[in-house]
Design a protein around this motif. Structure first.
Motif, PDB file in Angstrom:
ATOM      1  N   LYS A   1       0.960  -1.253  -0.104  1.00 42.23           N
ATOM      2  CA  LYS A   1      -0.183   0.012  -0.091  1.00 42.23           C
ATOM      3  C   LYS A   1       0.621   1.191  -0.097  1.00 42.23           C
ATOM      4  O   LYS A   1       0.470   2.258  -0.637  1.00 42.23           O
ATOM      5  CB  LYS A   1      -0.874   0.191   1.297  1.00 42.23           C
ATOM      6  N   ASP A   2       1.979   1.196   0.758  1.00 44.08           N
ATOM      7  CA  ASP A   2       2.900   2.153   0.639  1.00 44.08           C
ATOM      8  C   ASP A   2       4.417   1.696   0.775  1.00 44.08           C
ATOM      9  O   ASP A   2       4.796   1.170   1.551  1.00 44.08           O
ATOM     10  CB  ASP A   2       2.698   3.175   2.040  1.00 44.08           C
TER      11      ASP A   2
ATOM     12  N   THR B   1       7.024   3.141   1.173  1.00 38.14           N
ATOM     13  CA  THR B   1       8.253   3.366   1.998  1.00 38.14           C
ATOM     14  C   THR B   1       7.831   2.888   3.450  1.00 38.14           C
ATOM     15  O   THR B   1       8.884   2.861   4.156  1.00 38.14           O
ATOM     16  CB  THR B   1       7.999   4.976   2.478  1.00 38.14           C
ATOM     17  N   ILE B   2       6.950   2.176   3.805  1.00 35.32           N
ATOM     18  CA  ILE B   2       6.738   1.814   5.274  1.00 35.32           C
ATOM     19  C   ILE B   2       7.749   0.525   5.579  1.00 35.32           C
ATOM     20  O   ILE B   2       8.483   0.566   6.862  1.00 35.32           O
ATOM     21  CB  ILE B   2       5.159   1.213   5.332  1.00 35.32           C
TER      22      ILE B   2
ATOM     23  N   ASN C   1       0.563  -3.693   5.526  1.00 30.41           N
ATOM     24  CA  ASN C   1       0.858  -2.991   4.325  1.00 30.41           C
ATOM     25  C   ASN C   1       1.015  -3.979   3.064  1.00 30.41           C
ATOM     26  O   ASN C   1       1.129  -3.142   1.927  1.00 30.41           O
ATOM     27  CB  ASN C   1       2.267  -2.021   4.588  1.00 30.41           C
TER      28      ASN C   1
END
Length: 549
Positions: A473-474, A476-477, A532
Motif C-alpha cells: 500500500k505504501d 516506504t513503510i 501494508n
C-alpha cells in the motif's frame, strides 16, 4: 475497456480443494437424482488440482462417508490407517516426556483416522466430480469479483501476459467473466477474494478476529527399519518458548515415508523469531532425529491455517453466494484437522444451493445456510471446541492445556464458559528494542536446510515478467516503519525468502521482493505489523507444484 469472453453457469466454485470439490460433487449428485441439468464450474489457480494443496494430514472420513459412501471401493487414496498415537511434551533440545493419554484432550486421539496426502485426495475427488459432469479449469486464477446491484454475479479470471507495469505483452490474453446464479468461494485460508467479500458485505461484524498459524511440512524417505506405518506423533513445547504457541507433528505414511512439520501461531511476539528456522532446528531433537537421520528430504512446503474456530467464523452467506471451508475458517483446531470440516461445509453449501434453485421465487441471499449449518455435526463439533484456542492464548500452554483436557475429556466441550480472544495477530509484535535477538544454528544440510533449497523442493515457479502479486500500500513503510520499529520481520516470517532488506551503493536500505519465490502461504498478508502487504493472485498456474502434499 477490455473486452472479455463471458461464460454462464448455474454455479461457479472458486478453488478445487476439499471444500470446493465436495460442494461440486454434492451439487452434481443432487442434480443427477432430480434428473436436472446443472452447469457447475470449478476454477483452480494451481497448475493442476492438488498442486497448491498442503495439509498434514491425519484425515477423518466423516464427511467423505456422507459424500461418497463407497469411497474405498472407488479407489480413494485413503489407505493408511492410524495404528498408534504418541503425544510429547518437549522440554528442551534433548529431552521430552511421552504423555499418558489420560492427560491429553481426547480430540488429539486418532482411532479410525487415516494418514493421507490431501493433494492426492483432491485429485481423486476431482475425478469423481468430472465423472458427474462438473467442469474443472486448473491454471485459472480468480482475480476479481463481479458485483452488480450489491450482489455477487461471478468472478473474472486473471489476465495472462502482462508485463511488470500491467501492460499487455505479445502473449496477452484477457481473463474471462465466469457468471453464475451462485458463486461459492473455497479458496482456502486467507483467500484474497474471501477477504474482499468479508469487507464488502461486513460478514465479520459479529465475529471475533480470525487467528492464524503457519504450518510447515516436509516429506522424508526414511530407512525401512525405522518406518512404523500408521504411527502418529504430536508434540508441544520446545523449540517454541513459553509465550509462543504451536505444535509439532510426524506421521508415518506409506512407502517408507514420513511427513514432519511444525505449526506456529501467528500471534507470536518476538519480531526476531523465524518460524522457518524454528522448524529446522526442531528436527534435531532426538525424537525426530532418530527417525529422520540417514533419510532423504523429498518435499517441502508451508501454508497459513485459520484457527480462530467458531468465534471467528464470519457470516458465510451473502447476496449471490457462499464462503466455505478454510476461506471462512471452519478448521477445528482442537483436533488439528480442517479437511473433514471443510468438506462438510461444502456439502451444506450444495444442499442450500439446490434448495434455492428449486424455489419458485428467486433466492438472492442463501440465508437458509445458517439453519443447515447450525443443525449439522459441523456446528456441534466447532461449538464443542470453541474455547480451545482462546484458552491456550489466554491461559498459556500449561493452564490452557489443563483446561482443554478437562473440558474435552470430561465435559465434551460443554463447560458453561465462553472464552474469546479479541486480539489481532498482526498487533502482537513487540518493538525490536524490547526484544531479544535469536541466533539460529546454521543448517547442516542433513536434517536442517536453508530457505532457497527448500523452495526448490516445492517446485515453485511464476511467469517472471508479470505484475508483482505482493502489493505494498505504501512502498516506504517497510524501511521507515517496519525496519525501524520491528527490524522488518518480513525477512523472517516469510518461509520462502521472498522479502529482503539490502543496502545500495550509497548505503541506503532497500526493501526487495523476490515474488518468484512465493509459495502462496499468505503469512505476509496476515502478520505484517503495518498491514501494508496485500497478497493477490498471480497469473494462473503460478506458485508451488506440490506432488503429494
Amino acid at each position: 475497456m477490455v473486452e472479455r469472453e463471458t461464460m454462464e453457469f448455474d454455479v461457479v466454485i472458486v478453488g478445487a480443494g476439499p471444500a470446493g470439490l465436495s460442494c461440486a460433487i454434492r451439487l452434481a449428485q443432487q442434480a443427477q437424482q432430480k434428473e436436472q441439468e446443472l452447469m457447475i464450474c470449478v476454477v483452480e489457480k494451481g497448475s493442476e488440482v492438488g498442486a497448491h494443496i498442503l495439509s498434514g494430514a491425519v484425515f477423518e472420513t466423516k464427511a467423505l462417508d456422507e459424500l461418497i459412501p463407497d469411497w474405498a471401493e472407488k479407489g480413494a487414496p485413503v489407505t493408511t490407517k492410524v495404528t498408534h498415537d504418541d503425544i510429547y511434551l518437549f522440554k528442551d533440545e534433548k529431552s521430552a516426556t511421552n504423555l499418558p493419554h489420560v492427560v491429553v484432550p481426547k480430540t488429539f486421539k486418532n482411532d479410525g483416522n487415516y494418514i493421507v496426502s490431501m493433494g492426492n485426495v483432491c485429485r481423486w475427488l476431482a475425478e469423481q466430480a468430472e465423472q458427474l459432469g462438473v467442469e474443472i479449469f486448473p491454471g485459472f486464477s480468480a482475480h476479481s469479483l463481479i458485483i452488480e446491484e450489491s450482489e455477487v454475479k461471478g468472478i473474472v479470471t486473471g489476465d495472462m501476459g502482462l508485463d511488470r507495469e500491467g501492460q499487455p505483452k505479445d502473449t496477452y490474453m484477457p481473463g474471462m467473466e465466469l457468471r453464475a446464479k451462485y458463486t461459492v468461494f473455497a479458496e482456502g485460508c486467507r483467500g484474497h477474494l474471501g477477504k474482499q467479500l468479508i469487507k464488502e458485505f461486513n460478514l465479520d461484524k459479529d465475529a471475533s478476529p480470525q487467528h492464524y498459524g503457519i504450518g510447515f511440512k516436509e516429506i522424508w524417505q526414511i530407512d525401512p527399519e525405522k518406518h512404523k506405518e500408521g504411527t502418529v506423533v504430536h508434540g508441544t513445547g520446545w523449540p517454541l518458548d513459553g509465550e509462543t504457541h504451536g505444535g509439532s507433528f510426524m506421521y508415518h505414511a506409506e512407502n517408507n515415508q514420513v511427513v514432519v512439520g511444525l505449526i506456529i501461531d501467528l500471534n507470536y511476539k518476538n519480531p526476531y523469531l523465524s518460524p522457518f528456522d524454528e522448524f529446522q532446528r526442531m528436527k534435531h531433537h532426538p525424537v525426530f532425529k532418530a527417525t529422520l537421520e540417514g533419510g532423504e528430504r523429498i518435499a517441502y512446503g508451508a501454508r497459513a491455517i485459520a484457527k480462530g474456530g467458531l468465534h471467528a467464523l464470519p457470516k458465510m452467506h451473502f447476496p449471490g453466494g457462499l464462503l466455505i471451508g478454510c476461506d471462512a475458517g471452519t478448521l477445528n483446531f482442537a483436533k488439528i484437522k480442517g479437511n473433514h470440516t471443510a468438506m462438510k461445509s461444502g456439502i451444506i453449501g450444495a444442499d442450500t444451493i439446490i434448495e434455492a434453485l428449486a424455489s419458485d421465487e428467486p433466492v438472492n441471499d442463501l440465508q437458509s445456510f445458517d439453519d443447515k449449518f447450525k443443525a449439522s455435526w459441523l456446528y456441534e463439533e466447532l461449538y464443542q471446541s470453541r474455547n480451545f484456542g482462546p484458552a491456550m492464548h489466554k491461559l498459556g500452554r500449561y493452564l490452557g492445556g489443563a483446561y482443554n483436557m478437562i473440558d474435552q475429556n470430561f465435559f465434551s466441550g460443554s463447560l458453561p464458559f465462553t472464552i474469546k480472544d479479541t486480539s489481532k495477530d498482526y498487533e502482537s509484535l513487540r518493538l525490536a528494542k524490547d526484544s531479544v535477538e535469536i541466533s539460529y544454528p546454521k543448517p547442516d544440510g542433513k536434517l536442517s536446510f536453508d530457505k532457497l533449497s527448500s523452495v526448490f523442493l516445492s517446485n515453485t515457479n511464476h511467469e517472471e515478467v508479470q505484475p508483482c502479486h505482493l502489493q505494498l500500500k505504501d512502498a516506504t513503510i517497510p524501511i521507515t516503519v517496519n525496519l525501524e520499529k520491528y527490524a522488518e520481520p518480513a525477512q523472517r516470517y516469510c518461509p520462502a525468502g521472498v522479502y529482503e532488506v539490502n543496502e545500495n551503493e550509497e548505503g541506503e536500505k532497500q526493501f526487495v521482493i523476490n515474488a518468484q519465490n512465493c509459495i502462496h502461504c499468505k503469512t505476509c498478508d496476515i502478520k505484517d505489523p503495518s498491514q501494508n502487504i496485500t497478497w493477490v493472485t498471480p497469473e494462473g498456474a503460478g506458485g508451488p507444484n506440490y506432488p503429494n502434499m
